[in-house]
Design a protein around this motif. Sequence first.
Motif, PDB file in Angstrom:
ATOM      1  N   TYR A 124       2.735   7.254  -5.196  1.00 51.75           N
ATOM      2  CA  TYR A 124       2.298   7.860  -6.454  1.00 51.75           C
ATOM      3  C   TYR A 124       0.970   8.586  -6.281  1.00 51.75           C
ATOM      4  O   TYR A 124       0.731   9.621  -6.917  1.00 51.75           O
ATOM      5  N   VAL A 125       0.116   8.056  -5.432  1.00 50.15           N
ATOM      6  CA  VAL A 125      -1.162   8.719  -5.152  1.00 50.15           C
ATOM      7  C   VAL A 125      -0.922  10.130  -4.623  1.00 50.15           C
ATOM      8  O   VAL A 125      -1.581  11.093  -5.027  1.00 50.15           O
ATOM      9  N   LEU A 126       0.046  10.262  -3.717  1.00 49.83           N
ATOM     10  CA  LEU A 126       0.313  11.550  -3.067  1.00 49.83           C
ATOM     11  C   LEU A 126       1.414  12.348  -3.754  1.00 49.83           C
ATOM     12  O   LEU A 126       1.654  13.497  -3.392  1.00 49.83           O
ATOM     13  N   LEU A 140       0.839  -1.209   0.000  1.00 46.02           N
ATOM     14  CA  LEU A 140       0.000   0.000   0.000  1.00 46.02           C
ATOM     15  C   LEU A 140       0.870   1.254   0.000  1.00 46.02           C
ATOM     16  O   LEU A 140       0.567   2.230  -0.704  1.00 46.02           O
ATOM     17  N   ARG A 141       1.925   1.243   0.777  1.00 44.41           N
ATOM     18  CA  ARG A 141       2.818   2.398   0.854  1.00 44.41           C
ATOM     19  C   ARG A 141       3.445   2.685  -0.511  1.00 44.41           C
ATOM     20  O   ARG A 141       3.612   3.844  -0.897  1.00 44.41           O
ATOM     21  N   GLY A 142       3.809   1.615  -1.230  1.00 50.03           N
ATOM     22  CA  GLY A 142       4.382   1.802  -2.560  1.00 50.03           C
ATOM     23  C   GLY A 142       3.404   2.453  -3.523  1.00 50.03           C
ATOM     24  O   GLY A 142       3.775   3.336  -4.296  1.00 50.03           O
ATOM     25  N   PRO A 171       8.088  11.944  -2.504  1.00 43.37           N
ATOM     26  CA  PRO A 171       9.407  11.455  -2.923  1.00 43.37           C
ATOM     27  C   PRO A 171       9.705  10.054  -2.394  1.00 43.37           C
ATOM     28  O   PRO A 171      10.516   9.336  -2.960  1.00 43.37           O
ATOM     29  N   HIS A 172       9.029   9.660  -1.295  1.00 41.34           N
ATOM     30  CA  HIS A 172       9.246   8.348  -0.700  1.00 41.34           C
ATOM     31  C   HIS A 172       7.890   7.761  -0.291  1.00 41.34           C
ATOM     32  O   HIS A 172       6.919   8.504  -0.076  1.00 41.34           O
TER      33      HIS A 172
END
Length: 299
Positions: free
Chosen positions: A163-165, A157-159, A168-169
């Motif tokens: 891109y959703v947000l 989900l974090r990955g 940079p990380h």
Amino acid sequence: MLSVDRTGCGSGWYGHCHQVLTWFLSRWHAAADAARDMVDEAIGGRFHSWTSPGTVLVDDIAERLALSVRPDVVLNPSEAAPDHLERWLAVRASVPWPDAPDSNSDEPVTPSRDGAAESIRAFDGAIDPGRAEGLLTALELVRSDAAQGASLTLERLRGWQQYVLGSPHPPSFRDSVAFAKGGRERYGIAPDTPARLDACLAESASDGRRPLPLISRAARAYLDVCFFHPFDDGNARAGFLTLIFVLAREGVALDDVSLLRRVSFQADSPQDPPTLIRYIDLHLAHTRQRAASHRRATD
């Protein structure tokens, strides 16, 4: 609230608010370093630029600061704000997930059009083209992961959420209590909250020992993400991508997702999970019908 009014919640307004609250505690004889620490603990990253804090959030922060100054004061348990994450987990355990409609929902289907991508272009693109672009990139990654049969985890989900947000990380799991729906829902936090989310997400996979309809597993994973509320922003989008992933991992896609992106669900409502299941089933039935019509028309 005076800081909110004076700054208009502009960019970085919460920095000034932090300063004012520190002055307030210093006025009541808190040491400067201790005052800063107390304000850090009370706010804990819960304010954001260009966003006015809700009344519930302001009240909770004021309560935390008051208890910092007067540690002898203990809340009456009946007055404590409810934890809607715990309420969701109680509802989750009571929902008859196996009783989803039996309409061949587990069979793969390829739609005649890409409902998820069309929704993102129309809905998110109208809000912000950059938001739509990031969500479309995340959607591609979701489908790539699904095609490989990847596990659904918080790390995954974090990955997607990076891109959703447009971060940079990959964003971290929130580190404080979260609020949604104008402050009406409050989601607690504990050291094991991320691990509990991972355990819930793992249940989205097909399990021959305890078979559960695909649409039930997709609905449950969607609501898990919404009510664990893992990120500081974009949780509804994260939940939507999660639902798309669970379906796609078993070869199912939808040509319309409007009911899945226009309705708000309540953490403590036992009626809402079956409602979401029906919405998914309705979209899936229509997708199958239109896909079959399209094949007949092109044969």
